[in-house]
Design a protein around this motif. Sequence first.
Motif, PDB file in Angstrom:
ATOM      1  N   MET A   7      15.925   1.279  27.086  1.00  0.00           N
ATOM      2  CA  MET A   7      16.534   1.775  25.859  1.00  0.00           C
ATOM      3  C   MET A   7      15.514   1.727  24.717  1.00  0.00           C
ATOM      4  SD  MET A   7      19.712   2.531  26.526  1.00  0.00           S
ATOM      5  CE  MET A   7      20.338   2.756  24.890  1.00  0.00           C
ATOM      6  N   VAL A   8      15.728   2.600  23.765  1.00  0.00           N
ATOM      7  CA  VAL A   8      14.936   2.589  22.540  1.00  0.00           C
ATOM      8  C   VAL A   8      15.813   2.055  21.420  1.00  0.00           C
ATOM      9  CG1 VAL A   8      13.724   3.998  20.840  1.00  0.00           C
ATOM     10  CG2 VAL A   8      13.531   4.543  23.267  1.00  0.00           C
ATOM     11  N   TRP A   9      15.316   1.021  20.745  1.00  0.00           N
ATOM     12  CA  TRP A   9      16.034   0.442  19.605  1.00  0.00           C
ATOM     13  C   TRP A   9      15.095   0.350  18.415  1.00  0.00           C
ATOM     14  CZ3 TRP A   9      20.824   0.871  20.489  1.00  0.00           C
ATOM     15  CH2 TRP A   9      21.403   0.537  21.720  1.00  0.00           C
ATOM     16  N   ALA A  10      15.685   0.268  17.243  1.00  0.00           N
ATOM     17  CA  ALA A  10      14.925   0.043  16.022  1.00  0.00           C
ATOM     18  C   ALA A  10      15.144  -1.402  15.588  1.00  0.00           C
ATOM     19  CB  ALA A  10      15.374   0.996  14.925  1.00  0.00           C
ATOM     20  N   ILE A  11      14.061  -2.052  15.248  1.00  0.00           N
ATOM     21  CA  ILE A  11      14.114  -3.423  14.745  1.00  0.00           C
ATOM     22  C   ILE A  11      13.712  -3.373  13.280  1.00  0.00           C
ATOM     23  CG2 ILE A  11      13.235  -5.766  14.962  1.00  0.00           C
ATOM     24  CD1 ILE A  11      12.525  -5.058  17.886  1.00  0.00           C
ATOM     25  N   ARG A  12      14.533  -3.972  12.421  1.00  0.00           N
ATOM     26  CA  ARG A  12      14.267  -3.980  10.989  1.00  0.00           C
ATOM     27  C   ARG A  12      13.645  -5.297  10.568  1.00  0.00           C
ATOM     28  NH1 ARG A  12      16.160  -0.914   6.912  1.00  0.00           N
ATOM     29  NH2 ARG A  12      14.438  -2.103   6.075  1.00  0.00           N
ATOM     30  N   GLY A  13      12.824  -5.197   9.535  1.00  0.00           N
ATOM     31  CA  GLY A  13      12.229  -6.386   8.957  1.00  0.00           C
ATOM     32  C   GLY A  13      11.812  -6.110   7.531  1.00  0.00           C
ATOM     33  N   ALA A  14      11.663  -7.157   6.755  1.00  0.00           N
ATOM     34  CA  ALA A  14      11.199  -7.010   5.371  1.00  0.00           C
ATOM     35  C   ALA A  14      10.628  -8.333   4.895  1.00  0.00           C
ATOM     36  CB  ALA A  14      12.338  -6.567   4.460  1.00  0.00           C
ATOM     37  N   THR A  15       9.739  -8.228   3.941  1.00  0.00           N
ATOM     38  CA  THR A  15       9.161  -9.400   3.301  1.00  0.00           C
ATOM     39  C   THR A  15       8.795  -9.026   1.876  1.00  0.00           C
ATOM     40  OG1 THR A  15       7.564 -11.208   3.554  1.00  0.00           O
ATOM     41  CG2 THR A  15       6.750  -8.976   4.014  1.00  0.00           C
ATOM     42  N   THR A  16       8.422 -10.010   1.117  1.00  0.00           N
ATOM     43  CA  THR A  16       7.946  -9.768  -0.243  1.00  0.00           C
ATOM     44  C   THR A  16       6.603 -10.459  -0.427  1.00  0.00           C
ATOM     45  OG1 THR A  16       9.155 -11.693  -1.063  1.00  0.00           O
ATOM     46  CG2 THR A  16      10.241  -9.542  -1.276  1.00  0.00           C
ATOM     47  N   VAL A  17       5.891 -10.005  -1.445  1.00  0.00           N
ATOM     48  CA  VAL A  17       4.637 -10.639  -1.848  1.00  0.00           C
ATOM     49  C   VAL A  17       4.765 -11.038  -3.305  1.00  0.00           C
ATOM     50  CG1 VAL A  17       3.217  -9.401  -0.163  1.00  0.00           C
ATOM     51  CG2 VAL A  17       3.569  -8.410  -2.418  1.00  0.00           C
ATOM     52  N   SER A  18       3.974 -11.999  -3.728  1.00  0.00           N
ATOM     53  CA  SER A  18       4.038 -12.395  -5.137  1.00  0.00           C
ATOM     54  C   SER A  18       3.065 -11.596  -5.995  1.00  0.00           C
ATOM     55  CB  SER A  18       3.777 -13.893  -5.289  1.00  0.00           C
ATOM     56  OG  SER A  18       2.563 -14.249  -4.682  1.00  0.00           O
ATOM     57  N   ASP A  19       1.991 -11.079  -5.368  1.00  0.00           N
ATOM     58  CA  ASP A  19       0.996 -10.319  -6.123  1.00  0.00           C
ATOM     59  C   ASP A  19       0.615  -9.042  -5.385  1.00  0.00           C
ATOM     60  OD1 ASP A  19       0.499 -12.187  -8.334  1.00  0.00           O
ATOM     61  OD2 ASP A  19      -0.308 -13.492  -6.766  1.00  0.00           O
ATOM     62  N   ASN A  20       0.295  -8.011  -6.125  1.00  0.00           N
ATOM     63  CA  ASN A  20      -0.131  -6.733  -5.573  1.00  0.00           C
ATOM     64  C   ASN A  20      -1.624  -6.785  -5.257  1.00  0.00           C
ATOM     65  OD1 ASN A  20      -0.255  -4.021  -4.829  1.00  0.00           O
ATOM     66  ND2 ASN A  20      -0.555  -3.336  -6.937  1.00  0.00           N
ATOM     67  N   THR A  21      -1.964  -7.523  -4.194  1.00  0.00           N
ATOM     68  CA  THR A  21      -3.351  -7.580  -3.741  1.00  0.00           C
ATOM     69  C   THR A  21      -3.405  -7.162  -2.278  1.00  0.00           C
ATOM     70  OG1 THR A  21      -3.263  -9.880  -2.973  1.00  0.00           O
ATOM     71  CG2 THR A  21      -3.852  -9.513  -5.299  1.00  0.00           C
ATOM     72  N   ALA A  22      -4.521  -6.576  -1.897  1.00  0.00           N
ATOM     73  CA  ALA A  22      -4.678  -6.137  -0.512  1.00  0.00           C
ATOM     74  C   ALA A  22      -4.538  -7.314   0.451  1.00  0.00           C
ATOM     75  CB  ALA A  22      -6.033  -5.456  -0.325  1.00  0.00           C
ATOM     76  N   ASP A  23      -5.172  -8.432   0.122  1.00  0.00           N
ATOM     77  CA  ASP A  23      -5.109  -9.598   1.008  1.00  0.00           C
ATOM     78  C   ASP A  23      -3.681 -10.065   1.235  1.00  0.00           C
ATOM     79  OD1 ASP A  23      -7.840  -9.616   1.355  1.00  0.00           O
ATOM     80  OD2 ASP A  23      -8.208 -11.216  -0.097  1.00  0.00           O
ATOM     81  N   GLU A  24      -2.895 -10.137   0.166  1.00  0.00           N
ATOM     82  CA  GLU A  24      -1.529 -10.638   0.314  1.00  0.00           C
ATOM     83  C   GLU A  24      -0.632  -9.629   1.038  1.00  0.00           C
ATOM     84  OE1 GLU A  24       2.006 -12.971  -2.066  1.00  0.00           O
ATOM     85  OE2 GLU A  24       0.300 -12.244  -3.220  1.00  0.00           O
ATOM     86  N   ILE A  25      -0.777  -8.361   0.738  1.00  0.00           N
ATOM     87  CA  ILE A  25       0.030  -7.336   1.422  1.00  0.00           C
ATOM     88  C   ILE A  25      -0.243  -7.371   2.914  1.00  0.00           C
ATOM     89  CG2 ILE A  25       0.313  -4.841   1.737  1.00  0.00           C
ATOM     90  CD1 ILE A  25      -0.112  -4.638  -1.378  1.00  0.00           C
ATOM     91  N   VAL A  26      -1.499  -7.414   3.302  1.00  0.00           N
ATOM     92  CA  VAL A  26      -1.854  -7.423   4.720  1.00  0.00           C
ATOM     93  C   VAL A  26      -1.417  -8.733   5.376  1.00  0.00           C
ATOM     94  CG1 VAL A  26      -3.789  -7.381   6.358  1.00  0.00           C
ATOM     95  CG2 VAL A  26      -3.722  -5.755   4.439  1.00  0.00           C
ATOM     96  N   ALA A  27      -1.655  -9.858   4.738  1.00  0.00           N
ATOM     97  CA  ALA A  27      -1.303 -11.159   5.330  1.00  0.00           C
ATOM     98  C   ALA A  27       0.203 -11.299   5.535  1.00  0.00           C
ATOM     99  CB  ALA A  27      -1.825 -12.303   4.454  1.00  0.00           C
ATOM    100  N   GLU A  28       0.994 -10.958   4.536  1.00  0.00           N
ATOM    101  CA  GLU A  28       2.450 -11.105   4.663  1.00  0.00           C
ATOM    102  C   GLU A  28       3.037 -10.099   5.647  1.00  0.00           C
ATOM    103  OE1 GLU A  28       4.343 -13.589   3.630  1.00  0.00           O
ATOM    104  OE2 GLU A  28       2.582 -14.504   2.721  1.00  0.00           O
TER     105      GLU A  28
END
Length: 118
Positions: free
Chosen positions: A1-22
Amino acid sequence: MVWAIRGATTVSDNTADEIVAETQKLLKEMAEKNGLEEDDIISIIFTVTKDLDAAFPAIAARNMGWTSTALMCMNEIDVPGSLEKCIRVMMHVNTDKDKKDIKHVYLNGAKVLRPDLT
């Protein structure tokens, strides 16, 4: 079967390092909780809120070695009062699991989006 898995997170700062790490933390947890390998993943759609533009969250998947998975990044609809600095993921997967056994993952400030799951 094909299913969709949802996920979400937030970051505290708009930096490339934090966006990629989180994003990487989120993807790893989504894969672990659902027993997935890259070969199980068909595609991943990433969205970010308008206040995040320092990096594409898809870089996190590529840095994990997921080089044969289709990835796409988009902007989330800018709804007044919505959660800020949020990265959302929809992962399409092949799995033998039943839909009720899929584990969706919400981290950091994104836990407010689905308190029933966290």
